[in-house]
Scaffold this motif. Structure first.
Motif, PDB file in Angstrom:
ATOM      1  N   TYR A 183      22.776 -19.792  -1.543  1.00 23.07           N
ATOM      2  CA  TYR A 183      22.183 -19.841  -0.552  1.00 23.07           C
ATOM      3  C   TYR A 183      20.695 -21.351  -1.556  1.00 23.07           C
ATOM      4  CZ  TYR A 183      21.740 -15.505  -0.024  1.00 23.07           C
ATOM      5  OH  TYR A 183      22.198 -13.864   0.344  1.00 23.07           O
ATOM      6  N   VAL A 184      20.629 -22.519  -0.063  1.00 23.13           N
ATOM      7  CA  VAL A 184      19.596 -23.528  -0.616  1.00 23.13           C
ATOM      8  C   VAL A 184      19.133 -23.225   0.162  1.00 23.13           C
ATOM      9  CG1 VAL A 184      20.598 -24.880   1.777  1.00 23.13           C
ATOM     10  CG2 VAL A 184      19.698 -26.029  -0.344  1.00 23.13           C
ATOM     11  N   SER A 185      17.591 -23.261  -0.379  1.00 23.17           N
ATOM     12  CA  SER A 185      16.153 -23.401   0.501  1.00 23.17           C
ATOM     13  C   SER A 185      15.447 -24.497   0.081  1.00 23.17           C
ATOM     14  CB  SER A 185      15.839 -22.205  -0.762  1.00 23.17           C
ATOM     15  OG  SER A 185      16.441 -21.089  -1.168  1.00 23.17           O
ATOM     16  N   PRO A 186      15.702 -25.100   1.415  1.00 25.60           N
ATOM     17  CA  PRO A 186      14.671 -26.265   2.084  1.00 25.60           C
ATOM     18  C   PRO A 186      13.004 -25.752   2.678  1.00 25.60           C
ATOM     19  CG  PRO A 186      15.873 -25.263   3.756  1.00 25.60           C
ATOM     20  CD  PRO A 186      16.267 -24.653   2.854  1.00 25.60           C
ATOM     21  N   PHE A 187      12.099 -26.151   1.893  1.00 27.31           N
ATOM     22  CA  PHE A 187      10.537 -25.411   1.792  1.00 27.31           C
ATOM     23  C   PHE A 187      10.297 -25.486   2.967  1.00 27.31           C
ATOM     24  CE2 PHE A 187       9.584 -24.277  -2.216  1.00 27.31           C
ATOM     25  CZ  PHE A 187      10.460 -23.024  -3.230  1.00 27.31           C
ATOM     26  N   LEU A 188      10.081 -25.040   4.336  1.00 30.15           N
ATOM     27  CA  LEU A 188       9.242 -25.689   5.809  1.00 30.15           C
ATOM     28  C   LEU A 188       7.850 -26.215   5.624  1.00 30.15           C
ATOM     29  CD1 LEU A 188      11.731 -24.201   6.967  1.00 30.15           C
ATOM     30  CD2 LEU A 188      10.016 -24.266   8.755  1.00 30.15           C
ATOM     31  N   THR A 218      13.117 -16.343   4.755  1.00 33.23           N
ATOM     32  CA  THR A 218      12.417 -15.730   3.884  1.00 33.23           C
ATOM     33  C   THR A 218      10.276 -16.291   4.530  1.00 33.23           C
ATOM     34  OG1 THR A 218      11.884 -14.850   1.436  1.00 33.23           O
ATOM     35  CG2 THR A 218      12.436 -17.810   1.620  1.00 33.23           C
ATOM     36  N   GLY A 219      10.188 -15.800   4.336  1.00 37.08           N
ATOM     37  CA  GLY A 219       8.701 -16.001   4.480  1.00 37.08           C
ATOM     38  C   GLY A 219       7.372 -14.265   4.686  1.00 37.08           C
ATOM     39  N   GLN A 253      29.692 -23.863   2.613  1.00 33.35           N
ATOM     40  CA  GLN A 253      29.820 -21.701   3.078  1.00 33.35           C
ATOM     41  C   GLN A 253      28.470 -21.138   2.949  1.00 33.35           C
ATOM     42  OE1 GLN A 253      31.570 -19.483   4.574  1.00 33.35           O
ATOM     43  NE2 GLN A 253      32.859 -21.521   5.037  1.00 33.35           N
ATOM     44  N   THR A 254      27.842 -22.554   1.822  1.00 39.23           N
ATOM     45  CA  THR A 254      26.428 -22.178   1.125  1.00 39.23           C
ATOM     46  C   THR A 254      25.425 -21.843   2.591  1.00 39.23           C
ATOM     47  OG1 THR A 254      26.854 -23.870  -0.299  1.00 39.23           O
ATOM     48  CG2 THR A 254      24.640 -23.595   0.034  1.00 39.23           C
ATOM     49  N   GLU A 255      24.399 -20.711   1.859  1.00 37.85           N
ATOM     50  CA  GLU A 255      23.540 -20.348   3.130  1.00 37.85           C
ATOM     51  C   GLU A 255      22.465 -20.996   3.361  1.00 37.85           C
ATOM     52  OE1 GLU A 255      23.660 -16.012   4.329  1.00 37.85           O
ATOM     53  OE2 GLU A 255      25.100 -15.665   3.050  1.00 37.85           O
ATOM     54  N   ILE A 256      21.506 -21.213   4.699  1.00 42.06           N
ATOM     55  CA  ILE A 256      21.122 -21.601   4.740  1.00 42.06           C
ATOM     56  C   ILE A 256      19.591 -20.988   4.660  1.00 42.06           C
ATOM     57  CG2 ILE A 256      19.032 -23.395   6.340  1.00 42.06           C
ATOM     58  CD1 ILE A 256      21.244 -25.515   7.076  1.00 42.06           C
ATOM     59  N   LEU A 257      18.454 -21.140   3.209  1.00 39.98           N
ATOM     60  CA  LEU A 257      17.522 -20.180   3.615  1.00 39.98           C
ATOM     61  C   LEU A 257      16.241 -20.862   3.343  1.00 39.98           C
ATOM     62  CD1 LEU A 257      17.559 -18.062   0.231  1.00 39.98           C
ATOM     63  CD2 LEU A 257      15.536 -18.465   1.913  1.00 39.98           C
ATOM     64  N   ALA A 258      15.635 -20.698   4.720  1.00 40.21           N
ATOM     65  CA  ALA A 258      14.406 -21.402   5.129  1.00 40.21           C
ATOM     66  C   ALA A 258      13.516 -21.115   4.819  1.00 40.21           C
ATOM     67  CB  ALA A 258      14.093 -21.419   6.623  1.00 40.21           C
ATOM     68  N   ALA A 259      12.506 -20.980   3.739  1.00 32.39           N
ATOM     69  CA  ALA A 259      12.269 -21.292   2.647  1.00 32.39           C
ATOM     70  C   ALA A 259      10.647 -22.137   2.709  1.00 32.39           C
ATOM     71  CB  ALA A 259      11.793 -21.561   1.258  1.00 32.39           C
ATOM     72  N   ILE A 301      15.888 -28.664   8.368  1.00 30.14           N
ATOM     73  CA  ILE A 301      17.019 -27.019   8.951  1.00 30.14           C
ATOM     74  C   ILE A 301      17.799 -27.634  10.266  1.00 30.14           C
ATOM     75  CG2 ILE A 301      16.534 -25.142   9.907  1.00 30.14           C
ATOM     76  CD1 ILE A 301      15.222 -25.143   7.125  1.00 30.14           C
ATOM     77  N   ASP A 302      17.719 -28.602  10.800  1.00 26.28           N
ATOM     78  CA  ASP A 302      18.461 -29.032  11.545  1.00 26.28           C
ATOM     79  C   ASP A 302      19.411 -30.209  10.700  1.00 26.28           C
ATOM     80  OD1 ASP A 302      18.976 -28.772  14.616  1.00 26.28           O
ATOM     81  OD2 ASP A 302      17.618 -31.097  14.985  1.00 26.28           O
ATOM     82  N   GLU A 303      19.130 -30.818  10.288  1.00 22.14           N
ATOM     83  CA  GLU A 303      20.045 -31.831   9.602  1.00 22.14           C
ATOM     84  C   GLU A 303      20.665 -31.405   8.507  1.00 22.14           C
ATOM     85  OE1 GLU A 303      17.502 -36.108   8.420  1.00 22.14           O
ATOM     86  OE2 GLU A 303      17.748 -34.691   7.524  1.00 22.14           O
TER      87      GLU A 303
END
Ligand code: G3P
Length: 217
Positions: free
Chosen positions: A129-134, A187-188, A161-167, A148-150
């Motif tokens: 997983y990769v966790s970008p912090f919105l 995740t929220g 295959q890394t899953e985008i985990l919007a954090a 997230i879009d980029e």
């Protein structure tokens, strides 16, 4: 889209689990401290309790900032329970540790990601997983959703295959917009999940159905 809850609060985790839509849990040292969980032994026991409550992945964050320390800590965390995902910070040693764990088949979550370049590095290191912090980007007048879009575009370009985990999700519109952009996971807080239920027309409609049904009784 997977739904993770971002808390160390057992009651809230149980409530989300009981709703039947929970796929996992993310935690961090601040969330542990918020629940008053301090000290290594207490923290490790708390991870075990969380794993017993849910079926999916549970992210547990390392505190070390050097490669050797991260490896030692991450191995101890992974040995706690099969559902544990080792959460590593987006620094050079974190990327190195991510590669080490992914080569060993241990799941990882690379956290504190604020740029597409960082997300590209995490994927190259084999992060699960990769966790970008919105929310934290939004807090500093930068469009978190654009990140997230980029990342989605970059990962799709190369089939990472890394899953985008919007954090750092703060509210329901973050969840909906992440779903539109194709984030794999969000995740929220519990409020961002339960908030999806709400619509006044649902409440008005249900009240009317019940009123009409009761006319005949
Ligand atoms: O998952 C990351 C999250 O814990 C950070 O959220 O609201 O502290 O920015 P927040």
């Amino acid at each position: 889209m997977k739904f993770f809850i971002d808390t160390a609060n057992l009651d809230q985790i149980k409530e989300a689990q009981d709703l039947g839509v929970l796929d996992g849990v993310t935690t961090n040292p601040s969330l542990m401290a918020k629940e008053g969980i301090t000290g290594q032994e207490n923290i490790l026991n708390h991870y075990k309790k969380i794993c017993e409550l849910v079926d999916g992945d549970v992210s547990a964050e390392v505190i070390s900032t050097d490669f050797e320390g991260m490896v030692k800590e991450g191995e101890a965390l992974a040995a706690l329970h099969p559902q544990i995902v080792v959460k590593l910070p987006m620094i050079a040693d974190g990327v190195k540790a991510c590669k080490y764990f992914s080569d060993k088949g241990i799941k990882t979550n690379v956290t504190l990601v604020f740029s597409a370049g960082q997300a590209l590095l995490a994927a190259k290191a084999g992060a699960t997983y990769v966790s970008p912090f919105l929310g934290r980007l939004d807090d500093v007048s930068t469009d978190g959703l654009n990140l997230i879009d980029e990342i989605r575009m970059i990962y799709d370009n190369y089939g990472f295959q890394t899953e985008i985990l919007a954090a750092s999700i703060r509210h329901t519109m973050h969840v909906i917009n992440c779903a539109k952009l194709g984030a794999d996971v969000m995740t929220g807080p519990l409020s961002s999940i339960k908030g999806l239920l709400n619509h006044p027309l649902t409440d008005i409609g249900l009240a009317k159905f019940l009123e009409d049904y009761n006319k005949g009784n």
